[in-house]
Design an enzyme around this catalytic site. Structure first.
Site, PDB file in Angstrom:
ATOM      1  N   ASN A  69      -3.385   6.347  -4.996  1.00 21.60           N
ATOM      2  CA  ASN A  69      -3.729   5.121  -5.832  1.00 21.60           C
ATOM      3  C   ASN A  69      -4.656   4.470  -4.963  1.00 21.60           C
ATOM      4  OD1 ASN A  69      -3.792   2.354  -7.043  1.00 21.60           O
ATOM      5  ND2 ASN A  69      -1.705   2.738  -8.003  1.00 21.60           N
ATOM      6  N   ASN A 116      -2.713  -3.914  -7.076  1.00 20.88           N
ATOM      7  CA  ASN A 116      -1.719  -2.905  -6.446  1.00 20.88           C
ATOM      8  C   ASN A 116      -1.923  -1.783  -7.350  1.00 20.88           C
ATOM      9  OD1 ASN A 116       0.230  -3.218  -4.477  1.00 20.88           O
ATOM     10  ND2 ASN A 116       1.962  -4.296  -5.532  1.00 20.88           N
ATOM     11  N   GLU A 123       6.889  11.255 -14.261  1.00 23.99           N
ATOM     12  CA  GLU A 123       6.444   9.865 -14.136  1.00 23.99           C
ATOM     13  C   GLU A 123       6.287   9.203 -15.397  1.00 23.99           C
ATOM     14  OE1 GLU A 123       4.719   8.588 -11.129  1.00 23.99           O
ATOM     15  OE2 GLU A 123       5.925  10.172 -10.048  1.00 23.99           O
ATOM     16  N   SER A 151      -3.956   0.419  -4.702  1.00 24.64           N
ATOM     17  CA  SER A 151      -2.766   0.233  -3.741  1.00 24.64           C
ATOM     18  C   SER A 151      -3.342   0.287  -2.496  1.00 24.64           C
ATOM     19  CB  SER A 151      -1.851   0.918  -3.966  1.00 24.64           C
ATOM     20  OG  SER A 151      -0.722   0.830  -3.313  1.00 24.64           O
ATOM     21  N   CYS A 163      -0.517   0.515 -17.615  1.00 26.76           N
ATOM     22  CA  CYS A 163       0.876   0.531 -16.477  1.00 26.76           C
ATOM     23  C   CYS A 163       1.980  -0.307 -17.002  1.00 26.76           C
ATOM     24  CB  CYS A 163       0.293   0.312 -15.383  1.00 26.76           C
ATOM     25  SG  CYS A 163      -0.814   1.444 -14.698  1.00 26.76           S
ATOM     26  N   GLY A 169       0.548  -1.116  -0.020  1.00 25.98           N
ATOM     27  CA  GLY A 169      -0.101  -0.025   0.111  1.00 25.98           C
ATOM     28  C   GLY A 169       0.683   1.254  -0.077  1.00 25.98           C
ATOM     29  N   LEU A 170       1.934   1.496  -1.099  1.00 26.48           N
ATOM     30  CA  LEU A 170       2.928   2.406  -0.819  1.00 26.48           C
ATOM     31  C   LEU A 170       2.551   3.530  -1.505  1.00 26.48           C
ATOM     32  CD1 LEU A 170       5.973   0.187  -1.588  1.00 26.48           C
ATOM     33  CD2 LEU A 170       5.077   1.158   0.885  1.00 26.48           C
ATOM     34  N   SER A 171       1.539   3.530  -2.609  1.00 29.42           N
ATOM     35  CA  SER A 171       1.084   4.813  -3.393  1.00 29.42           C
ATOM     36  C   SER A 171      -0.098   5.496  -2.913  1.00 29.42           C
ATOM     37  CB  SER A 171       1.106   4.040  -4.676  1.00 29.42           C
ATOM     38  OG  SER A 171       0.775   4.759  -5.812  1.00 29.42           O
ATOM     39  N   VAL A 172       0.296   6.655  -2.366  1.00 34.22           N
ATOM     40  CA  VAL A 172      -0.608   7.482  -1.810  1.00 34.22           C
ATOM     41  C   VAL A 172      -1.310   7.921  -3.217  1.00 34.22           C
ATOM     42  CG1 VAL A 172      -1.392   9.521  -0.573  1.00 34.22           C
ATOM     43  CG2 VAL A 172       0.201   8.084   0.246  1.00 34.22           C
ATOM     44  N   HIS A 220      -2.438   9.223 -12.617  1.00 34.36           N
ATOM     45  CA  HIS A 220      -1.623   9.516 -13.853  1.00 34.36           C
ATOM     46  C   HIS A 220      -2.705   9.585 -14.831  1.00 34.36           C
ATOM     47  CE1 HIS A 220       1.834   6.848 -12.090  1.00 34.36           C
ATOM     48  NE2 HIS A 220       2.337   8.185 -12.157  1.00 34.36           N
ATOM     49  N   ARG A 235       1.826  14.404  -9.429  1.00 30.92           N
ATOM     50  CA  ARG A 235       3.130  13.800  -9.713  1.00 30.92           C
ATOM     51  C   ARG A 235       3.795  14.272 -10.662  1.00 30.92           C
ATOM     52  NH1 ARG A 235       2.063   7.412  -8.145  1.00 30.92           N
ATOM     53  NH2 ARG A 235       0.393   7.639  -6.881  1.00 30.92           N
TER      54      ARG A 235
END
EC number: 3.5.3.23
Length: 444
Positions: A25, A362, A174, A28, A368, A20-23, A250, A214
Site C-alpha cells: 500500500n 494511510n 480480505e 501507507s 475502503c 506504515g504497516l501495510s506493505v 485490493h 492477499r
C-alpha cells in the site's frame, strides 16, 4: 420485498496513526512516521456518513477495535501491568506496539464479506469476518469484528454469522474489498463477484512478484460455499498480478461495481475480456462495463487518486452517483476523464468528492471506509437501530469525539498509558451510545 443497499462505515479509532504497516500500500508506506490527527480523522468519516444520510441513503456506523491491543501483546510475551506492557513493547519491539495500536479497522470494506438474503440458500443475510492474515496488524481484528457485527445485526431470524476462515495463507481473505455484487434491483437475485490475487493450491494461476497477493481463490470459494450461493450466479476472477505489483493491493483500488455497472481500469483483471464475458453471461442482458483506458487514466494516476476506491450508489431518482476522494478533483487528467464520462451518459450521472485526507494518507479512500449490506424492509427493522446514522447520532458522536480524541499522535505516544485509558473510556461510552453490549475484551 423492496430492499436498499446500506453502507456501514467504520468509525476511526482513537489511536489512528501513521506507522506504515501495510506493505504493498504505497500511501501507507509514503506517510510512515508522520503525525496523525485522530479527531480530524473521525470527524472526516462522520461528515461522509452524514452526507450520505442526508442524500437519502441508509447509512450505518461500525464501532472500532480496542487499541492498543494489550491482550495480543501479552500473548507475545510482555507482562506486568498494562503500563508495563506498553513500556516493554515500546522499548523492545516498537513495531509490534505500532501493529497492536493500528486503527485500520476503520476500513470496513475489509471487515467481512456480506451476502444478501436474496442470494443465499436459507434466505438470510450472511456475514463472514475477514481473517486478514496477510498483515499482522489486521489479522488480530476478526474476533472483535465478529462481536461488533453480531451486536449490529443481532436477529438470528434474519442474520447468519460465520467465523473467519482458518488463519492460514491458503485461505487469505480480505473481505468485501475483493467482492462486489451486480443486480437489477437490490432485493432480487444478484451476481456475486469474487476477485482473488493468487491460488494457494493451483500453480497454473500466476502470482505477483513484488507485492503479496492477499486474497486466495480458495478463500473466495469457501465463502461462496459457506454463504450458500448459487453457482450460476457466482463469478470468480483473478486480479491482474502486474497491477498488484504497482500498488493495487485490493480489487477495490482498481474496480468498483453497483447494480448493472462495473467501473474498472483496462488493466484490472487477468484475461479481462473473459471476465467481462463471464459476468455478462451470469447477469444476462443489460450488463454495463465502463472500462477506463490506460491512455486516459494511467495506472499510477488511478492508484494515487484512488479513482476506483470510490462508491457507486443509486439515488432514489434512479441516477448513479460516484463518491470520490478529493484527490480525484485535484488531478486534472482524472477529473477531465470523469467529467467526460458524465457527459457521455454511460452509466454514471453525478460526481461528488469528499476530503478524506487522514484516511487517504494511510491508504484508504471512500470505498475502503464502508461495508455494503443489502437489506429488505424487515431486515432494516431488525438492525440495531442505534447504529444507524441520523441527526442525533451525528451530533452525539461528534461530541463524543471532542471529549475523547486527541488531535495529534506520533509514534512515541502509543506507549503512553494514558492513551490506552482514553481509548477504553471512549469505547466504553460508545458501546452505551450504540447499545452494543460488551464487545471488547476490557469490558469482560
Amino acid at each position: 420485498m423492496k430492499a436498499v443497499e446500506a453502507n456501514f462505515d467504520g468509525l476511526v479509532g482513537p489511536t489512528h496513526n501513521y506507522s506504515g504497516l501495510s506493505v504493498g500500500n504505497i500511501a501507507s508506506k509514503n506517510n510512515k512516521a508522520g503525525a496523525s490527527n485522530p479527531k480530524q480523522a473521525v470527524k472526516q468519516g462522520l461528515e461522509k456518513m452524514k452526507a450520505l444520510h442526508d442524500m437519502g441513503f441508509v447509512q450505518g456506523v461500525l464501532a472500532p477495535q480496542e487499541r492498543p491491543d494489550i491482550a495480543t501483546l501479552r500473548r507475545l510475551g510482555f507482562s506486568g501491568s498494562d503500563a508495563n506492557v506498553l513500556q516493554q513493547s515500546h522499548q523492545y519491539s516498537p513495531q509490534l506496539l505500532a501493529a497492536c495500536s493500528s486503527a485500520s479497522s476503520m476500513w470496513t470494506a475489509n471487515a467481512a464479506t456480506v451476502s444478501p438474503s436474496s442470494d443465499t440458500a436459507d434466505g438470510k443475510v450472511h456475514f463472514t469476518p475477514a481473517n486478514l492474515i496477510n498483515k499482522f496488524h489486521r489479522s488480530i481484528e476478526d474476533e472483535v469484528t465478529g462481536n461488533i457485527l453480531k451486536a449490529t445485526f443481532a436477529d438470528e431470524k434474519h442474520f447468519s454469522h460465520h467465523e473467519a476462515l482458518p488463519h492460514s495463507d491458503y485461505f487469505g481473505d480480505e473481505g468485501a474489498a475483493n467482492h462486489t455484487r451486480f443486480c437489477n434491483e437490490y432485493g432480487e437475485q444478484g451476481v456475486e463477484f469474487f476477485v482473488f490475487g493468487k491460488s494457494a493450491f493451483n500453480d497454473r494461476y500466476p502470482a505477483p512478484k513484488k507485492y503479496p497477493a492477499r486474497q486466495t481463490l480458495e478463500a473466495s470459494e469457501a465463502i461462496a460455499r459457506t454463504h450458500g450461493l448459487r453457482d450460476k450466479f457466482t463469478v470468480f476472477a483473478q486480479q491482474n498480478p502486474d497491477v498488484i505489483d504497482q500498488g493495487v493491493f485490493h480489487n477495490d483500488v482498481i474496480a468498483v461495481g453497483n447494480k448493472n455497472t462495473l467501473f474498472c481500469h483496462q488493466q484490472a483483471f487477468l484475461n479481462q475480456e473473459q471476465v467481462k464475458s463471464d459476468l455478462s453471461a451470469s447477469y444476462g442482458s443489460g450488463f454495463n462495463v465502463i472500462e477506463v483506458p490506460t491512455d486516459k487514466v494511467s495506472l499510477q494516476d488511478a492508484v494515487e487518486t484512488y479513482l476506483f476506491n470510490s462508491q457507486l450508489v443509486t439515488k432514489s431518482d434512479g441516477k448513479t452517483l460516484i463518491i470520490l476522494p478529493q484527490h480525484c478533483r485535484e488531478n486534472p487528467r482524472v477529473w477531465a476523464y470523469l467529467n467526460e464520462l458524465v457527459e457521455q451518459k454511460r452509466g454514471i450521472d453525478e460526481l461528488h468528492t469528499f476530503d478524506l485526507k487522514q484516511s487517504m494518507q494511510n491508504g484508504g479512500g471512500p470505498a475502503c471506509l464502508r461495508l455494503r449490506v443489502v437489506l429488505n424492509e424487515a431486515e432494516q427493522q431488525a438492525v440495531n437501530q442505534q447504529t444507524l446514522m441520523n441527526d442525533m447520532l451525528f451530533s452525539t458522536l461528534n461530541a463524543w469525539a471532542d471529549k475523547h480524541y486527541r488531535d495529534r499522535i506520533e509514534d512515541k505516544d502509543l506507549a503512553d498509558p494514558q492513551l490506552l485509558l482514553e481509548s477504553r473510556a471512549a469505547l466504553d461510552e460508545l458501546t452505551q451510545i450504540m447499545k452494543l453490549g460488551s464487545v471488547y475484551p476490557f469490558q469482560r
